[in-house]
Scaffold this motif. Sequence first.
Motif, PDB file in Angstrom:
ATOM      1  N   GLY A 123      46.754  88.844   6.562  1.00  0.00           N
ATOM      2  CA  GLY A 123      47.700  88.047   7.313  1.00  0.00           C
ATOM      3  C   GLY A 123      48.654  87.351   6.362  1.00  0.00           C
ATOM      4  N   PRO A 124      48.900  86.049   6.559  1.00  0.00           N
ATOM      5  CA  PRO A 124      49.786  85.320   5.644  1.00  0.00           C
ATOM      6  C   PRO A 124      49.072  84.792   4.402  1.00  0.00           C
ATOM      7  CG  PRO A 124      49.156  83.873   7.418  1.00  0.00           C
ATOM      8  CD  PRO A 124      48.511  85.212   7.717  1.00  0.00           C
ATOM      9  N   PHE A 125      47.814  85.175   4.201  1.00  0.00           N
ATOM     10  CA  PHE A 125      47.020  84.623   3.108  1.00  0.00           C
ATOM     11  C   PHE A 125      46.712  85.684   2.045  1.00  0.00           C
ATOM     12  CE2 PHE A 125      45.883  82.232   6.942  1.00  0.00           C
ATOM     13  CZ  PHE A 125      46.248  80.944   6.538  1.00  0.00           C
ATOM     14  N   HIS A 126      46.765  85.222   0.799  1.00  0.00           N
ATOM     15  CA  HIS A 126      46.279  86.061  -0.302  1.00  0.00           C
ATOM     16  C   HIS A 126      44.906  85.535  -0.709  1.00  0.00           C
ATOM     17  CE1 HIS A 126      46.097  88.554  -3.834  1.00  0.00           C
ATOM     18  NE2 HIS A 126      45.765  87.480  -4.533  1.00  0.00           N
ATOM     19  N   LEU A 127      43.900  86.406  -0.594  1.00  0.00           N
ATOM     20  CA  LEU A 127      42.532  85.996  -0.885  1.00  0.00           C
ATOM     21  C   LEU A 127      42.264  86.020  -2.387  1.00  0.00           C
ATOM     22  CD1 LEU A 127      40.547  87.826   1.937  1.00  0.00           C
ATOM     23  CD2 LEU A 127      41.911  85.725   2.022  1.00  0.00           C
ATOM     24  N   GLY A 128      41.614  84.970  -2.840  1.00  0.00           N
ATOM     25  CA  GLY A 128      41.246  84.872  -4.246  1.00  0.00           C
ATOM     26  C   GLY A 128      39.742  84.954  -4.427  1.00  0.00           C
ATOM     27  N   LYS A 129      39.173  83.939  -5.053  1.00  0.00           N
ATOM     28  CA  LYS A 129      37.740  83.921  -5.353  1.00  0.00           C
ATOM     29  C   LYS A 129      36.908  83.901  -4.065  1.00  0.00           C
ATOM     30  CE  LYS A 129      34.222  80.841  -7.283  1.00  0.00           C
ATOM     31  NZ  LYS A 129      33.496  81.870  -8.032  1.00  0.00           N
ATOM     32  N   ARG A 130      35.836  84.670  -4.083  1.00  0.00           N
ATOM     33  CA  ARG A 130      34.893  84.633  -2.966  1.00  0.00           C
ATOM     34  C   ARG A 130      33.755  83.695  -3.328  1.00  0.00           C
ATOM     35  NH1 ARG A 130      31.181  89.580  -0.375  1.00  0.00           N
ATOM     36  NH2 ARG A 130      30.014  88.213   1.069  1.00  0.00           N
ATOM     37  N   TYR A 131      33.443  82.793  -2.425  1.00  0.00           N
ATOM     38  CA  TYR A 131      32.340  81.861  -2.652  1.00  0.00           C
ATOM     39  C   TYR A 131      31.033  82.539  -2.243  1.00  0.00           C
ATOM     40  CZ  TYR A 131      36.030  78.368  -3.069  1.00  0.00           C
ATOM     41  OH  TYR A 131      37.143  77.666  -3.469  1.00  0.00           O
ATOM     42  N   LYS A 132      30.109  82.580  -3.178  1.00  0.00           N
ATOM     43  CA  LYS A 132      28.806  83.205  -2.917  1.00  0.00           C
ATOM     44  C   LYS A 132      27.774  82.136  -2.504  1.00  0.00           C
ATOM     45  CE  LYS A 132      30.243  87.275  -4.305  1.00  0.00           C
ATOM     46  NZ  LYS A 132      29.687  87.895  -5.510  1.00  0.00           N
ATOM     47  N   ASN A 133      26.644  82.614  -2.039  1.00  0.00           N
ATOM     48  CA  ASN A 133      25.521  81.741  -1.682  1.00  0.00           C
ATOM     49  C   ASN A 133      25.890  80.702  -0.614  1.00  0.00           C
ATOM     50  OD1 ASN A 133      23.944  83.043  -3.698  1.00  0.00           O
ATOM     51  ND2 ASN A 133      24.845  81.680  -5.254  1.00  0.00           N
ATOM     52  N   VAL A 134      26.647  81.123   0.371  1.00  0.00           N
ATOM     53  CA  VAL A 134      26.988  80.222   1.470  1.00  0.00           C
ATOM     54  C   VAL A 134      26.222  80.579   2.741  1.00  0.00           C
ATOM     55  CG1 VAL A 134      29.271  79.668   0.583  1.00  0.00           C
ATOM     56  CG2 VAL A 134      28.975  81.660   2.076  1.00  0.00           C
ATOM     57  N   GLY A 135      25.365  81.617   2.669  1.00  0.00           N
ATOM     58  CA  GLY A 135      24.585  82.023   3.836  1.00  0.00           C
ATOM     59  C   GLY A 135      25.158  83.282   4.471  1.00  0.00           C
ATOM     60  N   VAL A 136      24.274  84.225   4.728  1.00  0.00           N
ATOM     61  CA  VAL A 136      24.739  85.495   5.289  1.00  0.00           C
ATOM     62  C   VAL A 136      25.211  85.341   6.728  1.00  0.00           C
ATOM     63  CG1 VAL A 136      23.289  86.885   3.768  1.00  0.00           C
ATOM     64  CG2 VAL A 136      22.361  86.049   5.939  1.00  0.00           C
ATOM     65  N   ASP A 137      24.761  84.259   7.404  1.00  0.00           N
ATOM     66  CA  ASP A 137      25.172  84.064   8.793  1.00  0.00           C
ATOM     67  C   ASP A 137      26.623  83.627   8.920  1.00  0.00           C
ATOM     68  OD1 ASP A 137      24.290  81.704   7.481  1.00  0.00           O
ATOM     69  OD2 ASP A 137      24.406  80.659   9.418  1.00  0.00           O
ATOM     70  N   LEU A 138      27.212  83.176   7.797  1.00  0.00           N
ATOM     71  CA  LEU A 138      28.595  82.709   7.832  1.00  0.00           C
ATOM     72  C   LEU A 138      29.583  83.867   7.679  1.00  0.00           C
ATOM     73  CD1 LEU A 138      30.425  80.182   7.962  1.00  0.00           C
ATOM     74  CD2 LEU A 138      30.339  80.132   5.455  1.00  0.00           C
ATOM     75  N   GLY A 139      29.194  84.898   6.970  1.00  0.00           N
ATOM     76  CA  GLY A 139      30.111  85.986   6.656  1.00  0.00           C
ATOM     77  C   GLY A 139      30.630  85.836   5.234  1.00  0.00           C
TER      78      GLY A 139
END
Length: 267
Positions: free
Chosen positions: A13-29
């Motif tokens: 969309g209008p966003f450029h994705l950067g770093k992915r945050y890990k260890n936030v829970g698999v239920d969040l996506g």
Amino acid sequence: MAEKKTWKGGRLGPFHLGKRYKNVGVDLGRLYAAHNVHTGDAALVVMPGDRTDWEPDESWRLRATAESEPPYLALEVEQAPASGRLPDLSNMLDLLTSAVERLEKNEEARAHLTGGSVSAWKRWVGRMKRLLRSPRGLMVASLTVLALGALLLWPLFWGDSEGPNGERASAGALAVTEIPAPAMVDLDTASVPAITYPLPARPFSDQAKAPCFPKSGEVEINGGCWVELAKRPPCYEDQAEYQGKCYMPVSAKSHQKKLREPHSVQP
């Protein structure tokens, strides 16, 4: 709600994705640090996974505001579906709230969200880097380099000009050392064009140069070939005056023709 593919970052969309945050829970996506490519504003982007309880079925665009003086909270709706349902809005806010809660102790996420907008220059540099990593970007960069190289090399191969006698000179040299004659007499024609001007100290750029052809009525003066006219000063306006006589310059073309003729004999 199974994931169709593994997202490896990039534009969403209008966003450029950067770093992915890990260890936030698999239920969040999947949770990413992001920037709005139009404004440079920092953002968080959640991509629901196959274990997420909810994912959006409609498109909403909101703006949340919190002010301290006077204290208030506001939820501004910039875009909503005509048949939008408030439970979907509530689920969207719950999922985003859960994402922020799981980053509460993440100093890197805090710095990202409070660091301000990315400048237009940095956004442009980021776009160029992403473009160069793509096959299309490499092709565009290669064509640009070739075009710049051609512009730089053009003067080396095509920057010289050829004079009337076959000599080559730079573009500015002829203009400095020689000027074209106001009028010429071509001995191969019966017409003798009839401006008064003093005879120059050097030949014109398009004038025949010594050695001259006396048998054709030519005389050498200051290194150039001239034809003495029967007219005596005051000369006509397109004739040169020299030592009480009127002259016309011989064209370089007439010399070239004579040199190509087998029967021509140069004295």
